[in-house]
Motif scaffolding. Structure first.
Motif, PDB file in Angstrom:
ATOM      1  N   ILE A  98     -16.102 -47.069 -29.948  1.00  0.00           N
ATOM      2  CA  ILE A  98     -17.324 -46.452 -29.422  1.00  0.00           C
ATOM      3  C   ILE A  98     -17.386 -44.982 -29.827  1.00  0.00           C
ATOM      4  N   LEU A  99     -16.264 -44.281 -29.676  1.00  0.00           N
ATOM      5  CA  LEU A  99     -16.211 -42.868 -30.047  1.00  0.00           C
ATOM      6  C   LEU A  99     -16.461 -42.685 -31.540  1.00  0.00           C
ATOM      7  N   ALA A 100     -15.858 -43.541 -32.359  1.00  0.00           N
ATOM      8  CA  ALA A 100     -16.014 -43.427 -33.811  1.00  0.00           C
ATOM      9  C   ALA A 100     -17.441 -43.697 -34.253  1.00  0.00           C
ATOM     10  N   ALA A 101     -18.185 -44.476 -33.452  1.00  0.00           N
ATOM     11  CA  ALA A 101     -19.586 -44.764 -33.785  1.00  0.00           C
ATOM     12  C   ALA A 101     -20.514 -43.618 -33.394  1.00  0.00           C
ATOM     13  N   GLY A 102     -19.975 -42.618 -32.691  1.00  0.00           N
ATOM     14  CA  GLY A 102     -20.766 -41.421 -32.416  1.00  0.00           C
ATOM     15  C   GLY A 102     -21.050 -41.111 -30.967  1.00  0.00           C
ATOM     16  N   ASN A 103     -20.633 -41.981 -30.042  1.00  0.00           N
ATOM     17  CA  ASN A 103     -20.918 -41.744 -28.622  1.00  0.00           C
ATOM     18  C   ASN A 103     -19.670 -41.174 -27.940  1.00  0.00           C
ATOM     19  N   PRO A 104     -19.703 -39.911 -27.499  1.00  0.00           N
ATOM     20  CA  PRO A 104     -18.515 -39.302 -26.884  1.00  0.00           C
ATOM     21  C   PRO A 104     -18.370 -39.601 -25.399  1.00  0.00           C
TER      22      PRO A 104
END
Length: 355
Positions: free
Chosen positions: A230-236
């Motif tokens: 999820i983080l790697a897809a852009g959502n922190p």
């Protein structure tokens, strides 16, 4: 690899460093902390020496390698604790850091307008800030109630309009994500989908916070690597939810609530961690005790199932509290939360205090 700058490094220096590092075919993520700016490097850094990076600027304090497989989720990559802020009509709810403890409460499934409105009003009055409720429900048997889908989303939206509570609800299929994200303030990934990597990527590409539940048999590393998708897809804005795991003894509870995972995660990741004692035990009689234990051990929030009439619930009735029982649990939690220096969010907002 991370680059830690000295306190007071000018923004111009940061911009120049980011430009140079990106010129090495690396992605960068800049994290501004209370004292230092940290630049995270994402990509193949195996042939890049720490000394070479150190020589780029006198403002660089130190260069470190992130050894864990979950890079973005690690405390090394992101030294400051993430606080996920959820806007509501009653004011923003902050989840994480060392702030107040947030509470999410509501039924497993949205069953009717009267039921969800009554539940929303009662859990808000008791001190919850976020309403949980399933529109789409993954069930072990194909013959069990699966949720009402989009009509249930409309009822959740009506409950939010009536109470001002934020909404958290589960997405099971990427084809439903757009409709769910229009209503949900937090998008939930359930235990059965924790390793549905295609779905994790999709929810990571949308801006709403994501609540990621631990799978029944997932290790902590597997859980954090799921968060990494999820983080790697852009959502922190990822919130981890411990909801119990399967162990060899399931005689007396539905699952084994792994409370030690809370301090372990706080040592490994900057992401907020909440606890679901309802699924973790599967029996309403243990929810009060496990909620108190979760607060004492350092949880950032709780997710508790509440239903006006658990005996008639279409799903998970045995683990649901009645509104009166939920009010009693909240009263019991208040002194424990204050004693650990993290009062319930409702207490800071002038909400109900113990009787």
């Amino acid at each position: 690899m991370i680059v830690v700058l000295k306190p007071g490094a000018p923004q111009g220096v940061v911009d120049v460093l980011v430009g140079e590092l990106q010129g090495w075919s690396l992605q960068t993520q800049t994290i501004v902390g209370r004292e230092n700016v940290v630049i995270g490097l994402i990509g193949d850094t195996s042939s890049l020496s720490e000394d070479r990076v150190q020589e780029l600027s006198p403002y660089i304090d130190r260069v470190l390698r992130v050894k864990k497989r979950f890079k973005r989720a690690s405390c090394e990559f992101h030294p400051e604790r993430t606080v996920v802020r959820v806007p509501t009509a009653n004011g923003p709810v902050a989840i994480g850091g060392d702030g107040p403890i947030a509470v999410m409460a509501g039924p497993c499934s949205v069953e009717s307008e009267a039921m969800i409105l009554e539940t929303a009003r009662r859990v808000k009055a008791a001190g919850a800030q976020i309403l949980r409720g399933g529109a789409y429900k993954p069930r072990t048997s194909p013959y069990d109630f699966q949720g009402y889908g989009e009509p249930a989303l409309e009822l959740l939206a009506a409950a939010r309009a009536a109470t001002g509570l934020a909404i958290v609800t589960e997405v099971m299929d990427s084809t439903d994500l757009e409709a769910i994200a229009e209503v949900a303030d937090i998008v939930q990934i359930g235990a059965r989908n924790m390793q549905n990597y295609a779905l994790l990527k999709k929810v990571g590409q949308q801006p709403k916070p994501v609540l990621l539940k631990r799978a029944f048999s997932a290790t902590i590393d597997e859980w954090l690597l799921a968060a990494e998708y999820i983080l790697a897809a852009g959502n922190p804005n990822v919130i981890l939810c411990e909801r119990g795991i399967r162990t060899f003894d399931r005689t007396y509870t539905r699952n084994t609530l792994d409370l030690v995972a809370v301090p372990v995660l706080r040592s490994l990741t900057h992401l907020p961690v909440i606890v679901d004692p309802s699924h973790g035990t599967g029996l309403s009689q243990f929810v009060d005790t496990c909620s108190k234990a979760a607060v004492a051990i350092g949880t950032d929030g709780l997710m508790i199932e509440v239903h006006p009439d658990p005996s008639r619930a279409l799903s998970d009735g045995p683990q649901c509290l009645t509104p009166d029982e939920f009010e009693a649990v909240m009263a019991n939690l208040a002194p424990i939360a204050r004693s650990v220096g993290r009062p319930l969010a409702s207490q800071l907002a002038g909400g109900p205090l113990p009787h």
